[in-house]
Design a protein around this motif. Structure first.
Motif, PDB file in Angstrom:
ATOM      1  N   ILE A  80       0.821  -1.211   0.000  1.00 39.69           N
ATOM      2  CA  ILE A  80       0.000   0.000   0.000  1.00 39.69           C
ATOM      3  C   ILE A  80       0.855   1.262   0.000  1.00 39.69           C
ATOM      4  CG2 ILE A  80      -1.567   1.355   1.447  1.00 39.69           C
ATOM      5  CD1 ILE A  80      -3.052  -1.157   2.104  1.00 39.69           C
ATOM      6  N   LYS A  81       1.958   1.217   0.687  1.00 45.19           N
ATOM      7  CA  LYS A  81       2.802   2.419   0.773  1.00 45.19           C
ATOM      8  C   LYS A  81       3.455   2.772  -0.563  1.00 45.19           C
ATOM      9  CE  LYS A  81       6.997  -0.019   2.288  1.00 45.19           C
ATOM     10  NZ  LYS A  81       7.792   0.336   1.109  1.00 45.19           N
ATOM     11  N   ASP A  82       3.499   1.804  -1.511  1.00 48.26           N
ATOM     12  CA  ASP A  82       4.165   2.041  -2.789  1.00 48.26           C
ATOM     13  C   ASP A  82       3.204   2.147  -3.962  1.00 48.26           C
ATOM     14  OD1 ASP A  82       6.716   1.939  -1.622  1.00 48.26           O
ATOM     15  OD2 ASP A  82       6.696  -0.265  -1.686  1.00 48.26           O
ATOM     16  N   LEU A  83       1.889   2.153  -3.702  1.00 49.99           N
ATOM     17  CA  LEU A  83       0.930   2.209  -4.796  1.00 49.99           C
ATOM     18  C   LEU A  83       1.100   3.495  -5.596  1.00 49.99           C
ATOM     19  CD1 LEU A  83      -2.371   0.848  -3.173  1.00 49.99           C
ATOM     20  CD2 LEU A  83      -0.700  -0.366  -4.581  1.00 49.99           C
ATOM     21  N   GLY A  84       1.010   3.372  -6.925  1.00 51.31           N
ATOM     22  CA  GLY A  84       1.167   4.522  -7.807  1.00 51.31           C
ATOM     23  C   GLY A  84       2.579   4.713  -8.307  1.00 51.31           C
ATOM     24  N   LYS A  85       3.527   3.968  -7.753  1.00 50.38           N
ATOM     25  CA  LYS A  85       4.910   4.091  -8.205  1.00 50.38           C
ATOM     26  C   LYS A  85       5.200   3.160  -9.382  1.00 50.38           C
ATOM     27  CE  LYS A  85       6.605   5.459  -3.636  1.00 50.38           C
ATOM     28  NZ  LYS A  85       7.528   5.150  -2.520  1.00 50.38           N
ATOM     29  N   LYS A  86       4.476   2.049  -9.430  1.00 48.67           N
ATOM     30  CA  LYS A  86       4.589   1.111 -10.544  1.00 48.67           C
ATOM     31  C   LYS A  86       3.184   0.607 -10.875  1.00 48.67           C
ATOM     32  CE  LYS A  86       9.267  -0.512  -9.435  1.00 48.67           C
ATOM     33  NZ  LYS A  86      10.112  -1.697  -9.128  1.00 48.67           N
ATOM     34  N   ILE A  87       3.060  -0.128 -11.974  1.00 51.67           N
ATOM     35  CA  ILE A  87       1.752  -0.677 -12.339  1.00 51.67           C
ATOM     36  C   ILE A  87       1.379  -1.781 -11.361  1.00 51.67           C
ATOM     37  CG2 ILE A  87       0.438  -1.897 -14.112  1.00 51.67           C
ATOM     38  CD1 ILE A  87       2.194  -0.573 -16.204  1.00 51.67           C
ATOM     39  N   VAL A  88       0.245  -1.613 -10.727  1.00 46.82           N
ATOM     40  CA  VAL A  88      -0.217  -2.565  -9.722  1.00 46.82           C
ATOM     41  C   VAL A  88      -1.699  -2.857  -9.972  1.00 46.82           C
ATOM     42  CG1 VAL A  88      -0.701  -2.909  -7.270  1.00 46.82           C
ATOM     43  CG2 VAL A  88       1.440  -1.831  -7.994  1.00 46.82           C
ATOM     44  N   ALA A  89      -2.050  -4.133  -9.901  1.00 45.11           N
ATOM     45  CA  ALA A  89      -3.453  -4.532 -10.071  1.00 45.11           C
ATOM     46  C   ALA A  89      -4.114  -4.723  -8.719  1.00 45.11           C
ATOM     47  CB  ALA A  89      -3.537  -5.825 -10.876  1.00 45.11           C
ATOM     48  N   PHE A  90      -5.422  -4.509  -8.681  1.00 43.12           N
ATOM     49  CA  PHE A  90      -6.197  -4.816  -7.475  1.00 43.12           C
ATOM     50  C   PHE A  90      -7.530  -5.415  -7.925  1.00 43.12           C
ATOM     51  CE2 PHE A  90      -7.858  -0.727  -8.703  1.00 43.12           C
ATOM     52  CZ  PHE A  90      -9.206  -0.795  -8.397  1.00 43.12           C
ATOM     53  N   SER A  91      -8.109  -6.255  -7.089  1.00 39.61           N
ATOM     54  CA  SER A  91      -9.395  -6.860  -7.436  1.00 39.61           C
ATOM     55  C   SER A  91     -10.101  -7.341  -6.177  1.00 39.61           C
ATOM     56  CB  SER A  91      -9.207  -8.042  -8.397  1.00 39.61           C
ATOM     57  OG  SER A  91      -8.448  -9.070  -7.787  1.00 39.61           O
ATOM     58  N   GLN A  92     -11.420  -7.280  -6.223  1.00 39.09           N
ATOM     59  CA  GLN A  92     -12.231  -7.807  -5.129  1.00 39.09           C
ATOM     60  C   GLN A  92     -12.367  -9.314  -5.309  1.00 39.09           C
ATOM     61  OE1 GLN A  92     -15.958  -5.763  -4.336  1.00 39.09           O
ATOM     62  NE2 GLN A  92     -16.931  -7.708  -3.836  1.00 39.09           N
ATOM     63  N   MET A  93     -12.150 -10.058  -4.238  1.00 34.47           N
ATOM     64  CA  MET A  93     -12.206 -11.513  -4.309  1.00 34.47           C
ATOM     65  C   MET A  93     -13.513 -12.025  -3.716  1.00 34.47           C
ATOM     66  SD  MET A  93      -8.239 -12.370  -3.253  1.00 34.47           S
ATOM     67  CE  MET A  93      -8.355 -14.043  -3.924  1.00 34.47           C
ATOM     68  N   HIS A  94     -13.869 -13.255  -4.075  1.00 34.55           N
ATOM     69  CA  HIS A  94     -15.128 -13.837  -3.618  1.00 34.55           C
ATOM     70  C   HIS A  94     -14.956 -14.744  -2.397  1.00 34.55           C
ATOM     71  CE1 HIS A  94     -17.148 -12.220  -7.121  1.00 34.55           C
ATOM     72  NE2 HIS A  94     -16.228 -12.785  -7.897  1.00 34.55           N
ATOM     73  N   GLN A  95     -13.726 -14.951  -1.995  1.00 34.39           N
ATOM     74  CA  GLN A  95     -13.478 -15.802  -0.840  1.00 34.39           C
ATOM     75  C   GLN A  95     -13.852 -15.103   0.470  1.00 34.39           C
ATOM     76  OE1 GLN A  95     -11.474 -15.550  -3.382  1.00 34.39           O
ATOM     77  NE2 GLN A  95     -11.308 -17.640  -4.161  1.00 34.39           N
ATOM     78  N   SER A  96     -14.127 -15.915   1.468  1.00 34.35           N
ATOM     79  CA  SER A  96     -14.394 -15.392   2.802  1.00 34.35           C
ATOM     80  C   SER A  96     -13.069 -15.028   3.465  1.00 34.35           C
ATOM     81  CB  SER A  96     -15.126 -16.453   3.634  1.00 34.35           C
ATOM     82  OG  SER A  96     -15.104 -16.111   4.992  1.00 34.35           O
ATOM     83  N   PRO A  97     -13.048 -14.004   4.316  1.00 34.34           N
ATOM     84  CA  PRO A  97     -11.805 -13.667   5.040  1.00 34.34           C
ATOM     85  C   PRO A  97     -11.238 -14.851   5.817  1.00 34.34           C
ATOM     86  CG  PRO A  97     -13.415 -11.908   5.279  1.00 34.34           C
ATOM     87  CD  PRO A  97     -14.118 -13.030   4.591  1.00 34.34           C
ATOM     88  N   ASP A  98     -12.112 -15.715   6.324  1.00 32.47           N
ATOM     89  CA  ASP A  98     -11.641 -16.864   7.080  1.00 32.47           C
ATOM     90  C   ASP A  98     -10.783 -17.802   6.233  1.00 32.47           C
ATOM     91  OD1 ASP A  98     -12.907 -15.955   9.320  1.00 32.47           O
ATOM     92  OD2 ASP A  98     -14.730 -17.120   8.988  1.00 32.47           O
ATOM     93  N   ASP A  99     -11.030 -17.820   4.911  1.00 29.76           N
ATOM     94  CA  ASP A  99     -10.262 -18.711   4.040  1.00 29.76           C
ATOM     95  C   ASP A  99      -8.767 -18.407   4.101  1.00 29.76           C
ATOM     96  OD1 ASP A  99     -12.595 -19.931   3.278  1.00 29.76           O
ATOM     97  OD2 ASP A  99     -12.829 -18.799   1.421  1.00 29.76           O
ATOM     98  N   ILE A 100      -8.443 -17.130   4.178  1.00 29.40           N
ATOM     99  CA  ILE A 100      -7.023 -16.767   4.229  1.00 29.40           C
ATOM    100  C   ILE A 100      -6.514 -16.623   5.651  1.00 29.40           C
ATOM    101  CG2 ILE A 100      -7.547 -14.290   3.982  1.00 29.40           C
ATOM    102  CD1 ILE A 100      -4.891 -14.026   2.458  1.00 29.40           C
ATOM    103  N   LEU A 101      -7.348 -16.083   6.530  1.00 29.74           N
ATOM    104  CA  LEU A 101      -6.896 -15.877   7.910  1.00 29.74           C
ATOM    105  C   LEU A 101      -6.584 -17.201   8.614  1.00 29.74           C
ATOM    106  CD1 LEU A 101      -9.321 -13.026   9.051  1.00 29.74           C
ATOM    107  CD2 LEU A 101      -6.906 -12.824   8.420  1.00 29.74           C
ATOM    108  N   SER A 102      -7.339 -18.243   8.266  1.00 30.07           N
ATOM    109  CA  SER A 102      -7.108 -19.532   8.913  1.00 30.07           C
ATOM    110  C   SER A 102      -5.794 -20.180   8.458  1.00 30.07           C
ATOM    111  CB  SER A 102      -8.270 -20.479   8.600  1.00 30.07           C
ATOM    112  OG  SER A 102      -8.347 -20.722   7.208  1.00 30.07           O
ATOM    113  N   LYS A 103      -5.195 -19.677   7.374  1.00 28.25           N
ATOM    114  CA  LYS A 103      -3.962 -20.268   6.854  1.00 28.25           C
ATOM    115  C   LYS A 103      -2.701 -19.478   7.237  1.00 28.25           C
ATOM    116  CE  LYS A 103      -6.217 -23.428   4.454  1.00 28.25           C
ATOM    117  NZ  LYS A 103      -7.585 -23.004   4.713  1.00 28.25           N
ATOM    118  N   ILE A 104      -2.927 -18.322   7.800  1.00 26.77           N
ATOM    119  CA  ILE A 104      -1.768 -17.477   8.149  1.00 26.77           C
ATOM    120  C   ILE A 104      -1.039 -18.049   9.370  1.00 26.77           C
ATOM    121  CG2 ILE A 104      -1.085 -15.198   9.034  1.00 26.77           C
ATOM    122  CD1 ILE A 104      -3.234 -13.954   7.400  1.00 26.77           C
ATOM    123  N   ARG A 105       0.292 -18.007   9.298  1.00 30.63           N
ATOM    124  CA  ARG A 105       1.101 -18.435  10.473  1.00 30.63           C
ATOM    125  C   ARG A 105       2.354 -17.576  10.549  1.00 30.63           C
ATOM    126  NH1 ARG A 105       2.145 -22.480   6.619  1.00 30.63           N
ATOM    127  NH2 ARG A 105       4.379 -22.656   6.096  1.00 30.63           N
TER     128      ARG A 105
END
Length: 311
Positions: free
Chosen positions: A286-311
């Motif tokens: 986020i701190k570097d957005l606009g300095k280079k070409i960066v894509a963003f997109s809204q995803m259809h997954q639930s937050p739990d799908d990724i949070l449960s895998k973080i370690r």
């Protein structure tokens, strides 16, 4: 049913018989694509009660096949009432309030064989002439009616297209006016620093319950962006524990502003921003957005799908 003594003379309805003053042409309607007259109108012309006319027809029902006479449906009766703007055509004599009969030209002609009143023959002659005049008028002006039908058809098509365009235009305007509209996907190109900053800030302001940022390269600029959230909205940052500066920045930040929780993670490569129950993939820190070409997109997954895998 036997027809003996069925051709009973009908006594005129009491009162003045002004059938000769009634314009027959105005009593001919188009129903089911046919020119017809309604029982109550015919009774008024013959100077009899509607129920008496219907009784005679029922006694001789075999003389009135479906192409001579048919019974109106409720929908047709309602439509007819709306056309003539009255619920009782014959001044309280039963009219077509219930189960009205519609007679075609052949049906009206057949009525003369079952009705025996002083005015029956004279009235039938007037009616036959009216049917003939109406048919001649329609045939003589068929090209005009066809053109009117074409114009009406084209008018309906144009209106349909205009309505669709208006709907889409209104949807676009609503979307532009809706400050809470969510971006779906897109790119930040080199130099679009302010646009990127504005988008992330708007997402942060939109949160109602929580904000979770997963980004291995967080600094104090990111913390300032998260401070744009509403009161009572929690904020959590998952980042690499080797980033010792962010630990210090968050301690200083939390001493003055609503706390931002810090969590460490080591198995995430990409960046994600979770706003309440919506997950956004962000191709760069986020701190570097606009300095280079960066894509963003809204995803259809639930937050739990990724949070449960973080370690």
């Amino acid at each position: 049913m036997e027809e003996n003594n069925n051709n009973i003379a009908l006594c005129p309805f009491s009162g003045n018989n002004n059938s000769g003053l009634i314009p027959v042409e105005n009593l001919i309607h188009i129903i089911r694509g046919q020119q017809v007259m309604i029982d109550s109108d015919l009774a008024r012309l013959y100077g009899v009660e509607t129920k008496r006319l219907k009784e005679q027809v029922k006694r001789n029902i075999n003389r009135f096949p479906s192409d001579f006479m048919f019974e109106l449906t409720k929908e047709e009766t309602v439509s007819l009432r709306s056309q003539i703007a009255t619920s009782n055509q014959d001044g309280g004599r039963g009219g077509n309030r219930y189960s009205a009969f519609a007679f075609t030209e052949n049906g009206v002609a057949m009525l003369s064989s079952v009705l025996k009143s002083e005015t029956a023959i004279e009235v039938n002659i007037r009616i036959m002439r009216a049917f003939t005049a109406m048919r001649s008028f329609l045939m003589s002006n068929a090209h005009i009616f066809q053109r009117l039908e074409t114009v009406e058809h084209n008018y309906l098509l144009v209106n349909r297209h205009l309505s669709e365009h208006d709907r889409k235009f209104e949807e676009i305007l609503t979307r532009l006016d809706d400050k809470e509209a969510e971006p779906i996907e897109g790119f930040f190109y080199e130099g679009q620093i302010f646009d990127a900053y504005t988008l992330i800030s708007d997402l942060v302001r939109k949160a109602d319950t929580c904000i979770i940022l997963i980004d291995n390269y967080v600094d104090d600029r990111v913390l300032k962006t998260l401070d744009k959230r509403k009161d009572g909205v929690s904020a959590t940052v998952f980042t690499n524990p080797r980033n010792s500066q962010i630990n210090l920045d968050i301690r200083r930040h939390n001493a003055q502003y609503p706390a931002i929780n810090l969590r460490h993670c080591t198995n995430v490569h990409d960046r994600f921003l979770i706003i309440d129950d919506t997950v956004y993939f962000i191709g760069g820190s986020i701190k570097d957005l606009g300095k280079k070409i960066v894509a963003f997109s809204q995803m259809h997954q639930s937050p739990d799908d990724i949070l449960s895998k973080i370690r």
